[in-house]
Design a protein around this motif. Structure first.
Motif, short mmCIF file in Angstrom:
data_model
loop_
_atom_site.label_atom_id
_atom_site.label_comp_id
_atom_site.label_asym_id
_atom_site.label_seq_id
_atom_site.Cartn_x
_atom_site.Cartn_y
_atom_site.Cartn_z
N THR A 16 30.42 48.46 46.87
CA THR A 16 31.37 47.88 45.92
C THR A 16 30.77 46.64 45.26
O THR A 16 30.85 46.46 44.03
CB THR A 16 32.68 47.50 46.65
OG1 THR A 16 33.28 48.69 47.16
CG2 THR A 16 33.66 46.81 45.73
N VAL A 17 30.15 45.78 46.07
CA VAL A 17 29.54 44.56 45.53
C VAL A 17 28.32 44.89 44.69
O VAL A 17 28.14 44.33 43.59
CB VAL A 17 29.16 43.61 46.70
CG1 VAL A 17 28.37 42.41 46.19
CG2 VAL A 17 30.43 43.14 47.42
N SER A 20 29.37 46.53 41.25
CA SER A 20 30.09 45.61 40.37
C SER A 20 29.18 44.50 39.86
O SER A 20 29.30 44.05 38.72
CB SER A 20 31.30 45.02 41.09
OG SER A 20 32.33 45.98 41.17
N ASN A 215 34.71 40.42 52.31
CA ASN A 215 35.61 41.42 51.73
C ASN A 215 36.91 41.47 52.54
O ASN A 215 36.90 41.23 53.74
CB ASN A 215 34.92 42.79 51.74
CG ASN A 215 35.63 43.79 50.86
OD1 ASN A 215 36.47 43.43 50.03
ND2 ASN A 215 35.30 45.06 51.02
N ASN A 238 34.82 35.55 47.78
CA ASN A 238 35.86 36.16 48.63
C ASN A 238 36.54 37.26 47.83
O ASN A 238 36.98 37.02 46.68
CB ASN A 238 36.90 35.10 49.04
CG ASN A 238 36.37 34.16 50.09
OD1 ASN A 238 36.15 34.54 51.24
ND2 ASN A 238 36.13 32.91 49.71
N ILE A 239 36.63 38.43 48.41
CA ILE A 239 37.34 39.55 47.77
C ILE A 239 38.57 39.85 48.62
O ILE A 239 38.44 40.30 49.76
CB ILE A 239 36.45 40.80 47.67
CG1 ILE A 239 35.16 40.49 46.89
CG2 ILE A 239 37.21 41.95 46.99
CD1 ILE A 239 34.18 41.64 46.84
N ILE A 245 42.01 47.39 44.16
CA ILE A 245 40.59 47.57 44.51
C ILE A 245 40.42 48.83 45.35
O ILE A 245 39.50 49.62 45.14
CB ILE A 245 40.06 46.33 45.27
CG1 ILE A 245 40.06 45.12 44.33
CG2 ILE A 245 38.67 46.59 45.82
CD1 ILE A 245 39.66 43.81 45.00
N ILE A 255 34.89 47.78 40.86
CA ILE A 255 35.96 46.79 40.69
C ILE A 255 36.06 46.32 39.25
O ILE A 255 37.13 46.25 38.66
CB ILE A 255 35.72 45.56 41.60
CG1 ILE A 255 35.83 45.95 43.07
CG2 ILE A 255 36.74 44.47 41.30
CD1 ILE A 255 35.53 44.79 44.01
N TRP A 262 37.42 40.62 36.95
CA TRP A 262 36.49 40.32 38.04
C TRP A 262 35.05 40.14 37.54
O TRP A 262 34.19 39.68 38.29
CB TRP A 262 36.54 41.42 39.10
CG TRP A 262 37.60 41.15 40.12
CD1 TRP A 262 38.92 41.45 40.04
CD2 TRP A 262 37.42 40.50 41.38
NE1 TRP A 262 39.58 41.04 41.16
CE2 TRP A 262 38.68 40.45 42.00
CE3 TRP A 262 36.32 39.95 42.04
CZ2 TRP A 262 38.87 39.87 43.25
CZ3 TRP A 262 36.50 39.38 43.30
CH2 TRP A 262 37.77 39.34 43.87
N LYS A 265 33.77 36.66 37.92
CA LYS A 265 33.54 36.28 39.32
C LYS A 265 32.18 36.80 39.81
O LYS A 265 31.48 36.11 40.55
CB LYS A 265 34.67 36.82 40.20
CG LYS A 265 36.03 36.21 39.88
CD LYS A 265 37.13 36.78 40.76
CE LYS A 265 38.48 36.16 40.39
NZ LYS A 265 39.59 36.68 41.20
#
Length: 284
Positions: A16-17, A20, A215, A238-239, A245, A255, A262, A265
């Motif tokens: 996910t990170v 994104s 997360n 911080n997610i 999501i 995301i 986002w 961010k």
């Protein structure tokens, strides 16, 4: 710039990170999925593939007509790839780490290297993002050679984001080693903290600057944050636990695609990583 995204345990949101962050940067970026046992970044990016390459690793082949049964190849191999029973020589190529030691010590020149297929590497592109991923052959145990092949596509003039395998074993080290920064993704649970500590120790041994993404940060307890403060590890993002999501993930969307707000961010996350690496370069 090479940023490796790792985690002590699986299922923390590493992909996910990674996806994104790549989508937020948009251009001048390349994403390399080195989680070759279970690659899934392509499911979120849907790149158009233009190249596929079968990857082989060298393993020993013994010419039994030349072998004098001296056992030197057996004795040097730490992984029991070669066994000798009387005048019968057996090899177990699936255990081979391709060090070439057996071939180097053979006085009879009876050992040559042949290729054994371990997987494939595919290269593609989505918008302005270059994408490479490896897929390990089913049943194959040796993933580091394939990870190294994926890493061979690193472009020094781009921001290279590596999605590393979970855990702290050899495949993770192969993905993290010689990178500029390791972004550790974790979750605020006892399991998350336990495996985060193992990952941090590995990164310390490799002497790579690192930081955290937490997360589902509003769940669990505060022990991960307390550990980060104690170890002086910066928490860079911080997610929170957010149904949107989770829904995006279940639909195979990043995301920033589902929630464009986002993007800033993740751009700020990259800016903080760059600041840390730049400060480290100045200090060296």
């Amino acid at each position: 710039m090479i940023i490796s995204i790792a985690s002590g345990k699986g299922g923390t949101g590493k992909t996910t990170v990674a996806t994104s962050l790549a989508l937020s940067l948009q251009s001048g970026v390349q994403l390399l999925d080195c989680d070759v046992e279970e690659p899934n970044c392509h499911l979120f990016l849907n790149p158009e593939f233009e190249k596929s390459q079968t990857v082989f690793t060298p393993v020993p082949e013994i010419d039994k007509s030349k072998c004098s049964f001296c056992r030197k190849c057996v004795d040097i191999c730490r992984f029991n790839v070669i066994a000798l029973a009387g005048e019968t020589v057996l090899t177990f190529p699936e255990l081979c780490h391709s060090c070439g030691g057996c071939m180097a010590v053979c006085p009879e020149d009876a050992i040559t290297e042949v290729g054994r297929e371990i997987g494939t590497v595919e290269k593609g592109r989505v918008n302005n993002i270059d994408f490479v991923y490896g897929r390990l052959r089913v049943g194959e145990a040796m993933s580091p050679p394939l990870i190294k092949k994926v890493r061979s596509y690193i472009q020094n003039d781009k921001i290279n984001i590596i999605d590393a395998p979970p855990g702290t074993s050899c495949p993770v080290i192969a993905a993290m080693n010689h990178t500029d920064f390791v972004l550790l993704v974790t979750e605020p649970t006892p399991f998350g903290l336990h495996d985060l500590k193992l990952a941090v120790e590995a990164v310390k041994i490799l002497n790579i600057p690192h930081g955290l993404v937490i997360n589902r940060s509003d769940m669990g307890d505060t022990k991960v944050k307390e550990y980060a403060e104690q170890e002086n590890i910066p928490i860079l993002l911080n997610i929170p636990f957010d149904r949107k999501i989770a829904e995006a993930y279940s639909k195979g969307r990043a995301i920033v695609e589902q929630m464009p707000e986002w993007k800033d961010k993740f751009l700020n996350l990259y800016a903080r990583i760059k600041k840390i690496t730049d400060q480290g370069a100045e200090q060296r």
